[in-house]
Structures are given as structure tokens and as C-alpha cells.
Design a protein around this motif. Sequence first.
Motif, PDB file in Angstrom:
ATOM      1  N   ASP A 173       0.833  -1.216   0.000  1.00  0.00           N
ATOM      2  CA  ASP A 173       0.000   0.000   0.000  1.00  0.00           C
ATOM      3  C   ASP A 173       0.864   1.262   0.000  1.00  0.00           C
ATOM      4  O   ASP A 173       0.590   2.230  -0.715  1.00  0.00           O
ATOM      5  CB  ASP A 173      -0.918  -0.004   1.217  1.00  0.00           C
ATOM      6  N   GLU A 206       1.024   4.188  -2.768  1.00  0.00           N
ATOM      7  CA  GLU A 206       0.876   5.607  -2.442  1.00  0.00           C
ATOM      8  C   GLU A 206       2.079   6.412  -2.919  1.00  0.00           C
ATOM      9  O   GLU A 206       1.947   7.535  -3.416  1.00  0.00           O
ATOM     10  CB  GLU A 206       0.696   5.775  -0.929  1.00  0.00           C
ATOM     11  N   ASP A 253       1.814   6.843  -6.625  1.00  0.00           N
ATOM     12  CA  ASP A 253       0.807   7.861  -6.949  1.00  0.00           C
ATOM     13  C   ASP A 253       1.329   9.271  -6.662  1.00  0.00           C
ATOM     14  O   ASP A 253       1.118  10.210  -7.446  1.00  0.00           O
ATOM     15  CB  ASP A 253      -0.463   7.602  -6.134  1.00  0.00           C
ATOM     16  N   THR A 254       2.040   9.396  -5.512  1.00  0.00           N
ATOM     17  CA  THR A 254       2.593  10.711  -5.164  1.00  0.00           C
ATOM     18  C   THR A 254       3.630  11.157  -6.188  1.00  0.00           C
ATOM     19  O   THR A 254       3.691  12.329  -6.583  1.00  0.00           O
ATOM     20  CB  THR A 254       3.225  10.656  -3.764  1.00  0.00           C
TER      21      THR A 254
END
Length: 491
Positions: A146, A150, A153-154
Amino acid sequence: MADTLRRLTHTSSFTVLQDKLESWHRDYHVFSCDQNLNRCCELIELTARIQGQLFAILNLAAAEGGHYAGADTLKTRLLPWLGNCFSVWRPSVTDDTDLQLLQDSAEKDRKIRELSFSHESDMQNMEARLSSTRLQLESVTAELMDAQKELDDTKSKSTTTLLATEDEILQLKADLRSANEQVEIYRRKLEALGDYERQMQLLKDEVSYLNSEKAMLQERLVRSRSPSPLPRLSRSSSPLRSESPTRAQLTNSSRRARLVSRFGDLYAVERLEAQSLLRRYIPDLEMVQRIIFIAAMESFQRAKLVYRQFKLRVRKTLSASHFGPESLEDAAVDYIVRNLDLYDVQSSVNDVINAMNVNRQISYPPEVDFSLISPLIRETCRVAFAMQTLDPPLDLAFASDGELYNDTKYRRSFDSEFTAPLIIYHVWPALVEGNTVVVKGEAVTRRAAPWSRSRSRSASPLRSRSLSPSRSLRFNSKRSLSPDRLTASHL
């Protein structure tokens, strides 16, 4: 007996016994005590059944041999074996020793059971811990996945935001550059408006002065036509005539203001138009600005040369028929001011383009040439030629790459380094009157600017082509004047 033996052979009892024995041997450590005992009893029962069948076969075989047949075999083999199997052996130890051995065996069995129980409990605890550790590892792995998602995505969002920010910065820079150019144009127009107002005031003053001069001249004309016994004074001895200025002297201030304003328009309008036109073919802004600057400098140089040659021819033509209170020099300048349209500007444009073609500091793509900016060169030559008729004349300031920045002569361009002391190249020359700066030029200042020769005045060769009288003094049909037929009345 043969049938019984055949049935025993067909049933494969010994094979079954061997298979069961091997199976028990493999699973001995897996089975419990009761299971092992049951398996052992099962094998004993199977062995007993086989032995029973063998004893039956033995009985039948002995019966077939008669009363005495096989007796020796039975005596030598069967009877001793039966005696050894069913004889009772007495122990060689005492009852106390047997009891101690039983106690020791019981104690060992108890310890073995305790060790087995503790081992099983330890195994269960380790399995529980292993299961818990596996669950924790799975949860940590899921959290790590996860977090990685993240992070990805960042990163993608940051990359997108960075690209968008860079595009916005470039767009803002372009808008700022365009806004600065517009502000500069508007400022020039505002200055030109102020110059126009001053010029209008000067023209009003000159009109009033000319009206008074006209009235005075008309009065003199009336006196000259009226009969008078007094002798006519010569023109050279007339104090009133000697004090009247020429037209060039009367309009010097207004022409100066108009030419200074026109020079500002060259920078604000024609220069930007030429720059936009050149940027279509030359992507380098510095090269475009260098080309425009050298074109302006070469235009002034050529216009001054042509003015000197033209002035010499006019003086030579007027020297034969000149008379009057004004000097020959003033008469020649006044004639040039009245006939500025005789200036062959196209010849100067061609000479400027030829000089720029051999200039090593500038270049252009093969599909275009410097005639692309001929409108700017033409207007600059006209302004420069007219500026030579002023008293004192206006000229361009000397400029060279790598010179120290002078705030009284230049202003920095918007893309300059405002702390740099050296000029790397010039955008527009400064207009001077002697040693006084009339209009500031524009320059680009950066650190570590290269020192080079001046490309403003002496760097570009001029084509030595003198103007012929038929070409330089070209009158239209309305004037129909020539320097050979000049008279004082025309001046």
C-alpha cells in the motif's frame, strides 16, 4: 494333502504376512501403543493360522508315509524345536532386582512421556508463534505494498504538477516579456506625445517669428519699389539683411525636436516590426538584435558620408552664383534643408546591405537576406541624413562589445543581469549631440562579457560610390531647379 498345499499356495498367506509386517514397520512410530499391540496380535493370529495349516499338512504328509515313515525327521527336527519353544526359562536375577528394573523402566517411561508432552507443547507453541509471525509478515507486506502504491501515486502527481508548474512559468515569462515590450512601446508613444506638444509650441513660436519677418520683408519690398532720392544700399551693407537668418536656422529647433521624436519612433515601431520579421527566420534573439543594431549604425555611417559628398557638390555649384549676407556654408545647408527629397536613399540602402553582407559578426539563413529589413534601413538613412543638417548635428554614440555600462547612455534590457558591469551586446544605439546624450540607447549586460572590436563605426566597410550630379540632384517637375541655376532669390 496336495489340495491343502495348493490352497495355501494360492492364498499367498506368507505374502500377506510380509506386507503387513512391512506396513507395520513403516508406521510403527506413527501408531499409538494400542495400535501397535493390535497390529502385533493380528500378525500373531495370522502366523497361528498359517502354522495350523502347516501342521495339518504335516499330519497328512506323515499319514501318507505310514506308521514309521518320517519318524526320524520328527524326532530330529520337530520335537527339539517344540521343546525349545515351550520350555520355561528361569530368570537369572533376583526378585528385588526385577522390581528395581521395573521401577526404573516405569520412571523412564514417565520421563519419556513428560519429555514427549513438553516437546509436543513446545512444538505447538512454536507453530502458534510461526503462524502469528506469518500473519504479521503478511500484514507488513500488505502495508508495504500500500505504501509503495501511495508513493507511486505521489510521484506521478508530483511529476504532473512539476510539468504543469514549468509550463506555467514559461508562459508567465513569455507574458511578462510581451507586457514589458508593450509597456516600452506605450512609454515611447507617451514620450513622443510630449515631444509633439513641445514641437507644436516651437512651431507656433516660429510661425509668429516668420510672420514678423514676413511683415518686415514686405515693408522692405515696398520701400525698394517706391521712388526715393536716396541711393540704394547694397545687400552686403544692409544691417537689416545681415541680421535675417536662413530657413535652416529658423527651423533648426523644430526640426531637431521632430527628428528626435522620429528617432524614438524608429526604436518603438520600425525596430520591433523588423525584429518580428527576422524572428520568423532566425530563432536566436541575440543575433536578430545584433543585426538591427548594426543596420542602424551602418545607416548613420552611410548617410553621413553621402551628406558630406552632397554638401560639397552643392557648395561647388553655389559658389559661382552666390551673393548675400549669409555665408556659402549656410546657403548650402539651407538648400539641402529645402530639398531633402533629392537624397538618393535607395543607393544608401544598397550600400548598407552590402556592408552588412561582409560583416563577420552577423549571419542569416540562406533562404533570406538583409533586404528583408530594408524599410528600417531606409527610414534610418533618411533620419540620419536630416540630422546632419542640424546645428550642431545629431549622431550615434560610439559603441563596442565589452565596454563598461554607462547609465547616462544606455538602459538595460529586461533580460539583462542588472548587477553586471559589462555590455555583452547592444540592442539600439544612443543618440548624442556632441558629448550630450539626447536619447538613451538599450544594451544587454551580463557577467564575463567578451571583449571585441567595435562593430558600430569602423568595423563595416563602405562601398565607395560617389553620387553623380544627375543622380544626387534630382528635381521634380514642380521645382525644376538645379544647383547650376541657383540665385539668391531662390535661397
